[in-house]
Design a protein around this motif. Structure first.
Motif: not given
Ligand SMILES: [Zn+2]
Length: 312
Positions: A97, A100, A111, A113
């Protein structure tokens, strides 16, 4: 909002993503240093200019010359990578990701994710994974239901949607009454799906399995060991008890059920119960304490009727 276990697991998974992304980049650096003497030389020089940049900046001197040298080295490194037939960013850390950098947070905010991972874990721990894959509000069909039955089902559907939408502002309880195959499980799954996607933890099981878990916890506690199986039923934000009435009635099952419903009510936690028994049969099976709880003012009762939904 999330169970401790799910949160801990999700955080560990994100951390593992980060560790492996960094390890892969380091591995590629080492590999390249052996394969290309040019890259090795540039990397050594880059370490030098890095230190120099820091030193000059700390002493308040002019860093422009060192910075220029640094940039030239980076460009030379890229060119060398391309010459070797590799992508320019071959040795850079590639996070799963990029938002982040696999930390799970952007500032103090979670975040997306990490949120997604938590939802996946919540679906799994809800015990409804398979059901949620198949059943939702979108595919709840009223086809073939007519007359009074249809009117009733339309109302049920609207109430169930409103319930999911207003959660957790309204943490009411629902009692779904109706014969087998009239859509009670489908409706409770659809509600659970919405609520899990809002980030709440939901647990679903049959009344018999729930009581069994309390039973084995009681047995274990007599020997003073083991992880609790029943804690989740008392703590989750929405508990869905399926098939009330199919359990074997004992003094233990009755007091367990009463304590469970009572504790959840006192804690302000929501419960959905589904049963194939009629209100009259419920009154016959349960003592006044349980009956008045679920058919009384604590629960909104939805009646399900019509032909077997699964056959339609
Ligand atoms: Zn993330």
């Amino acid at each position: 909002m999330y169970t401790r276990d799910n949160y801990r697991e999700a955080k560990a998974e994100i951390e593992a993503r980060r560790t492996s992304a960094v390890a892969l980049a380091e591995e590629r650096c080492r590999e390249l240093a052996t394969a290309s003497p040019e890259i090795k030389r540039i990397d050594e020089e880059l370490r030098g200019t890095g230190l120099e940049l820091f030193r000059v900046a700390c002493s308040g001197g002019d860093i422009s010359a060192v910075r220029k040298r640094n940039e030239a080295l980076i460009a030379a490194r890229r060119a060398e990578l391309v010459r070797l037939g590799l992508p320019e960013d071959y040795t850079e850390v590639k996070y799963a990701c990029p938002i982040c950098s696999d930390t799970g947070f952007v500032g103090t905010k979670m975040c997306s994710c990490l949120k997604e991972l938590l939802i996946t874990k919540n679906i799994k721990s809800s015990g409804m994974g398979k059901l949620i894959e198949r059943q939702s509000f979108e595919n709840f069909s009223l086809e073939g239901i007519e007359g009074e039955d249809r009117e009733r089902m339309e109302k049920n559907l609207a109430k169930a949607k409103a319930y999911a939408e207003l959660f957790p502002k309204c943490r009411g309880n629902l009692l779904l009454i109706g014969t087998t195959g009239t859509g009670k499980t489908h409706i409770s799954t659809a509600i659970a799906k919405e609520i899990i996607h809002q980030g709440f933890d939901v647990v679903y099981d049959s009344v018999q399995n729930i009581i069994s878990d309390f039973e084995s916890d009681k047995f274990k506690s007599n020997y003073g060991q083991g992880e609790s199986l029943s804690e989740k039923y008392l703590e989750c934000e929405l508990l869905i008890i399926d098939d009330l009435g199919t359990e074997f009635s004992t003094q233990f099952s009755t007091s367990t059920l009463y304590n469970l419903l009572n504790t959840r009510q006192n804690r302000g936690l929501a419960t959905i119960i589904s049963t194939n028994l009629s209100a009259k049969e419920l009154a016959g099976k349960y003592d006044g304490r349980i009956y008045s709880r679920i058919v009384g003012s604590d629960y909104t009762v939805l009646f399900f009727s019509g032909k077997d939904y699964r056959i339609r």
